[in-house]
Design a protein around this motif. Structure first.
Motif, PDB file in Angstrom:
ATOM      1  N   ALA A 235       2.465  -8.067  37.293  1.00 30.10           N
ATOM      2  CA  ALA A 235       3.916  -7.821  37.254  1.00 30.10           C
ATOM      3  C   ALA A 235       4.372  -7.416  38.641  1.00 30.10           C
ATOM      4  O   ALA A 235       3.579  -6.905  39.446  1.00 30.10           O
ATOM      5  CB  ALA A 235       4.256  -6.729  36.245  1.00 30.10           C
ATOM      6  N   ALA A 236       5.646  -7.638  38.911  1.00 26.72           N
ATOM      7  CA  ALA A 236       6.251  -7.209  40.169  1.00 26.72           C
ATOM      8  C   ALA A 236       7.522  -6.429  39.858  1.00 26.72           C
ATOM      9  O   ALA A 236       8.324  -6.857  39.023  1.00 26.72           O
ATOM     10  CB  ALA A 236       6.569  -8.412  41.053  1.00 26.72           C
ATOM     11  N   LEU A 237       7.680  -5.297  40.507  1.00 22.31           N
ATOM     12  CA  LEU A 237       8.887  -4.483  40.383  1.00 22.31           C
ATOM     13  C   LEU A 237       9.644  -4.594  41.695  1.00 22.31           C
ATOM     14  O   LEU A 237       9.117  -4.233  42.758  1.00 22.31           O
ATOM     15  CB  LEU A 237       8.534  -3.018  40.112  1.00 22.31           C
ATOM     16  N   ILE A 238      10.879  -5.080  41.635  1.00 24.12           N
ATOM     17  CA  ILE A 238      11.668  -5.274  42.851  1.00 24.12           C
ATOM     18  C   ILE A 238      12.744  -4.196  42.928  1.00 24.12           C
ATOM     19  O   ILE A 238      13.686  -4.185  42.135  1.00 24.12           O
ATOM     20  CB  ILE A 238      12.301  -6.678  42.888  1.00 24.12           C
ATOM     21  N   PHE A 239      12.570  -3.275  43.877  1.00 25.39           N
ATOM     22  CA  PHE A 239      13.541  -2.205  44.085  1.00 25.39           C
ATOM     23  C   PHE A 239      14.486  -2.518  45.242  1.00 25.39           C
ATOM     24  O   PHE A 239      15.566  -1.945  45.319  1.00 25.39           O
ATOM     25  CB  PHE A 239      12.827  -0.879  44.330  1.00 25.39           C
ATOM     26  N   ALA A 240      14.086  -3.390  46.134  1.00 24.39           N
ATOM     27  CA  ALA A 240      14.958  -3.778  47.248  1.00 24.39           C
ATOM     28  C   ALA A 240      16.048  -4.723  46.728  1.00 24.39           C
ATOM     29  O   ALA A 240      15.774  -5.581  45.881  1.00 24.39           O
ATOM     30  CB  ALA A 240      14.136  -4.456  48.332  1.00 24.39           C
ATOM     31  N   VAL A 260      10.413  -7.866  37.518  1.00 25.71           N
ATOM     32  CA  VAL A 260      11.482  -6.985  37.037  1.00 25.71           C
ATOM     33  C   VAL A 260      12.376  -6.609  38.211  1.00 25.71           C
ATOM     34  O   VAL A 260      11.908  -6.035  39.201  1.00 25.71           O
ATOM     35  CB  VAL A 260      10.900  -5.710  36.396  1.00 25.71           C
ATOM     36  N   CYS A 261      13.658  -6.940  38.089  1.00 23.21           N
ATOM     37  CA  CYS A 261      14.648  -6.613  39.122  1.00 23.21           C
ATOM     38  C   CYS A 261      15.301  -5.285  38.738  1.00 23.21           C
ATOM     39  O   CYS A 261      16.012  -5.211  37.735  1.00 23.21           O
ATOM     40  CB  CYS A 261      15.699  -7.708  39.228  1.00 23.21           C
ATOM     41  N   ALA A 262      15.047  -4.244  39.534  1.00 23.21           N
ATOM     42  CA  ALA A 262      15.399  -2.896  39.108  1.00 23.21           C
ATOM     43  C   ALA A 262      16.715  -2.381  39.664  1.00 23.21           C
ATOM     44  O   ALA A 262      17.152  -1.297  39.297  1.00 23.21           O
ATOM     45  CB  ALA A 262      14.278  -1.925  39.502  1.00 23.21           C
ATOM     46  N   GLY A 263      17.381  -3.140  40.538  1.00 25.33           N
ATOM     47  CA  GLY A 263      18.617  -2.651  41.129  1.00 25.33           C
ATOM     48  C   GLY A 263      19.848  -3.050  40.336  1.00 25.33           C
ATOM     49  O   GLY A 263      19.856  -4.069  39.638  1.00 25.33           O
ATOM     50  N   ILE A 264      20.915  -2.256  40.466  1.00 24.70           N
ATOM     51  CA  ILE A 264      22.171  -2.598  39.801  1.00 24.70           C
ATOM     52  C   ILE A 264      22.888  -3.717  40.546  1.00 24.70           C
ATOM     53  O   ILE A 264      23.717  -4.429  39.991  1.00 24.70           O
ATOM     54  CB  ILE A 264      23.066  -1.350  39.682  1.00 24.70           C
ATOM     55  N   HIS A 265      22.570  -3.876  41.825  1.00 22.76           N
ATOM     56  CA  HIS A 265      23.164  -4.939  42.632  1.00 22.76           C
ATOM     57  C   HIS A 265      22.062  -5.608  43.438  1.00 22.76           C
ATOM     58  O   HIS A 265      21.142  -4.959  43.920  1.00 22.76           O
ATOM     59  CB  HIS A 265      24.220  -4.377  43.580  1.00 22.76           C
ATOM     60  N   MET A 266      22.145  -6.923  43.564  1.00 25.56           N
ATOM     61  CA  MET A 266      21.180  -7.680  44.356  1.00 25.56           C
ATOM     62  C   MET A 266      21.899  -8.857  44.978  1.00 25.56           C
ATOM     63  O   MET A 266      22.818  -9.421  44.374  1.00 25.56           O
ATOM     64  CB  MET A 266      20.020  -8.156  43.467  1.00 25.56           C
ATOM     65  N   SER A 267      21.506  -9.237  46.184  1.00 29.19           N
ATOM     66  CA  SER A 267      22.063 -10.442  46.783  1.00 29.19           C
ATOM     67  C   SER A 267      21.636 -11.656  45.966  1.00 29.19           C
ATOM     68  O   SER A 267      20.729 -11.585  45.130  1.00 29.19           O
ATOM     69  CB  SER A 267      21.602 -10.570  48.234  1.00 29.19           C
ATOM     70  N   MET A 282       8.126 -14.473  33.521  1.00 24.20           N
ATOM     71  CA  MET A 282       9.453 -13.994  33.126  1.00 24.20           C
ATOM     72  C   MET A 282      10.132 -13.306  34.295  1.00 24.20           C
ATOM     73  O   MET A 282       9.466 -12.699  35.149  1.00 24.20           O
ATOM     74  CB  MET A 282       9.342 -12.991  31.975  1.00 24.20           C
ATOM     75  N   ILE A 283      11.470 -13.361  34.291  1.00 25.96           N
ATOM     76  CA  ILE A 283      12.293 -12.562  35.199  1.00 25.96           C
ATOM     77  C   ILE A 283      13.196 -11.696  34.326  1.00 25.96           C
ATOM     78  O   ILE A 283      13.874 -12.200  33.434  1.00 25.96           O
ATOM     79  CB  ILE A 283      13.157 -13.441  36.122  1.00 25.96           C
ATOM     80  N   ARG A 284      13.178 -10.381  34.570  1.00 27.00           N
ATOM     81  CA  ARG A 284      13.998  -9.465  33.785  1.00 27.00           C
ATOM     82  C   ARG A 284      14.797  -8.567  34.709  1.00 27.00           C
ATOM     83  O   ARG A 284      14.383  -8.294  35.844  1.00 27.00           O
ATOM     84  CB  ARG A 284      13.120  -8.579  32.889  1.00 27.00           C
ATOM     85  N   SER A 285      15.928  -8.100  34.217  1.00 28.40           N
ATOM     86  CA  SER A 285      16.702  -7.111  34.971  1.00 28.40           C
ATOM     87  C   SER A 285      16.682  -5.787  34.211  1.00 28.40           C
ATOM     88  O   SER A 285      16.485  -5.740  32.997  1.00 28.40           O
ATOM     89  CB  SER A 285      18.147  -7.584  35.143  1.00 28.40           C
ATOM     90  N   VAL A 286      16.882  -4.723  34.966  1.00 28.40           N
ATOM     91  CA  VAL A 286      16.996  -3.387  34.394  1.00 28.40           C
ATOM     92  C   VAL A 286      18.464  -2.997  34.390  1.00 28.40           C
ATOM     93  O   VAL A 286      19.127  -3.062  35.430  1.00 28.40           O
ATOM     94  CB  VAL A 286      16.192  -2.359  35.212  1.00 28.40           C
ATOM     95  N   ALA A 287      18.986  -2.604  33.246  1.00 23.67           N
ATOM     96  CA  ALA A 287      20.382  -2.176  33.147  1.00 23.67           C
ATOM     97  C   ALA A 287      20.422  -0.697  32.765  1.00 23.67           C
ATOM     98  O   ALA A 287      20.221  -0.348  31.607  1.00 23.67           O
ATOM     99  CB  ALA A 287      21.140  -3.016  32.122  1.00 23.67           C
TER     100      ALA A 287
END
Length: 339
Positions: A235-240, A260-267, A282-287
């Motif tokens: 798994a990968a956690l993306i905080f940037a 997992v995309c952990a930011g509320i905003h991403m480019s 899978m690609i998931r976002s954190v809300a």
């Protein structure tokens, strides 16, 4: 019930996106029904605050006092509040209010409530000496008797909680990539080490200081986001907040793995080959977060125990703290103090 509170307070307030925060003297807010009035002890400075100030979050309630990693003492209880007491230390996170009636709220997914309001975005936050908060989204915190000062607890209220939710969404992954080694990453790294899982840290090219920091926290490998790790990730956690990291992480993720995309905003995320997603990746976002996340993480944190690395700034230096966060000149988290 009330403790003594002054008539006015200092606060750092945003009037227009793109401008610096202004130091102002404002009336101390009064606790309404179901609310707690808090004397703020410390408030973490989060990348989401930068997104707010840069105008990347739509429809903020301007002028607004930012800050959603709040540690404070209760100074007044609004009508109908139960389970809290004057003088108690509590934490206030990003999710500040929900309707309680929609299908998301009724199914324990209040983080997806369409009517949700957020601390430091639509509700005045913690870059101030006092604030008020919905009791439903206040979490009891340990007192100073255990040796943990408020400035070290503050990053747990967003960096810790969002990192924890991101890790939960990654499932039982044993080899975890962490993209962007800032406040959230340095907390979740300690959780991974405690759980006996290995992690790889990915940073900006040339950021050897953050790579060394990750190794000190137990990283099995640390390098640039442009590099290939020594083995595939579960798994990968993306905080940037950088969209191009998503296809990059996918290419390093094993079949059946999750990004997992952990930011509320991403480019914007650039296009990528279907072959990079195929294999049940899978690609998931954190809300946001749920109250269950908050209770679970804040119960776990002292058992590890998590030690946050913080750089304190007095309230009046909020703009300096934000500037240093933006430039990547901090290891761990920036925290505002009210002294």
């Amino acid at each position: 019930m009330h403790a003594f509170t002054p008539a006015s307070m200092r606060a750092m307030r945003l009037h227009r996106p793109g401008e610096a925060l202004r130091l102002e003297r404002l009336p101390v807010p009064v606790a309404g029904p179901g609310q707690l009035q808090l004397r703020v002890e410390a408030c973490g400075v989060c990348r989401t605050d930068l997104h707010l100030i840069d105008g990347e979050l739509p429809h903020p309630a301007l002028p607004i006092i930012p800050g959603h990693e709040i540690v404070g003492r209760i100074t007044a209880l609004g009508e109908g509040v139960s389970g809290f007491r004057i003088g108690q230390r509590v934490g206030v996170p990003w999710l500040g209010w929900t309707c309680g009636n929609c299908r998301f709220c009724r199914s324990g997914r209040e983080n997806l409530c369409d009517s949700a309001r957020f601390t430091g975005y639509q509700i005045d936050g913690g870059f101030a000496e006092y604030t008020v908060a919905d009791e439903r989204y206040c979490f009891a915190l340990p007192d100073t008797s255990n040796g943990t000062p408020a400035i070290e607890l503050a990053p747990l209220l967003c960096a810790g909680l969002i990192g924890y939710r991101a890790l939960r969404l990654a499932g039982e992954a044993q080899t975890v990539g962490i993209y962007g080694f800032g406040a959230a990453a340095h907390i979740i790294a300690q959780v991974l080490k405690h759980q006996g899982r290995s992690f790889y840290a990915f940073t900006r090219p040339g950021d050897t200081e953050s790579q060394d920091f990750a190794r000190r926290l137990g990283a099995a490998w640390a390098g640039s986001a442009e590099q290939t790790p020594p083995q595939a990730l579960d798994a990968a956690l993306i905080f940037a907040p950088a969209g191009p990291l998503v296809p990059e992480a996918l290419r390093h993720t094993e079949k059946g793995g999750c990004v997992v995309c952990a930011g509320i905003h991403m480019s914007d995320i650039p296009g990528f080959c279907y072959a990079d997603l195929w294999g049940e990746r899978m690609i998931r976002s954190v809300a946001n977060l749920t109250r269950e996340d908050g209770l679970g993480f804040l119960d776990l944190a002292p058992k590890i125990p998590i030690r946050t690395t913080v750089t304190p700034f007095p309230l009046e230096q909020a703009n300096e703290a934000l500037s240093r966060l933006r430039s990547g000149a901090l290891q761990g988290a920036a925290v505002l103090t009210m002294d």
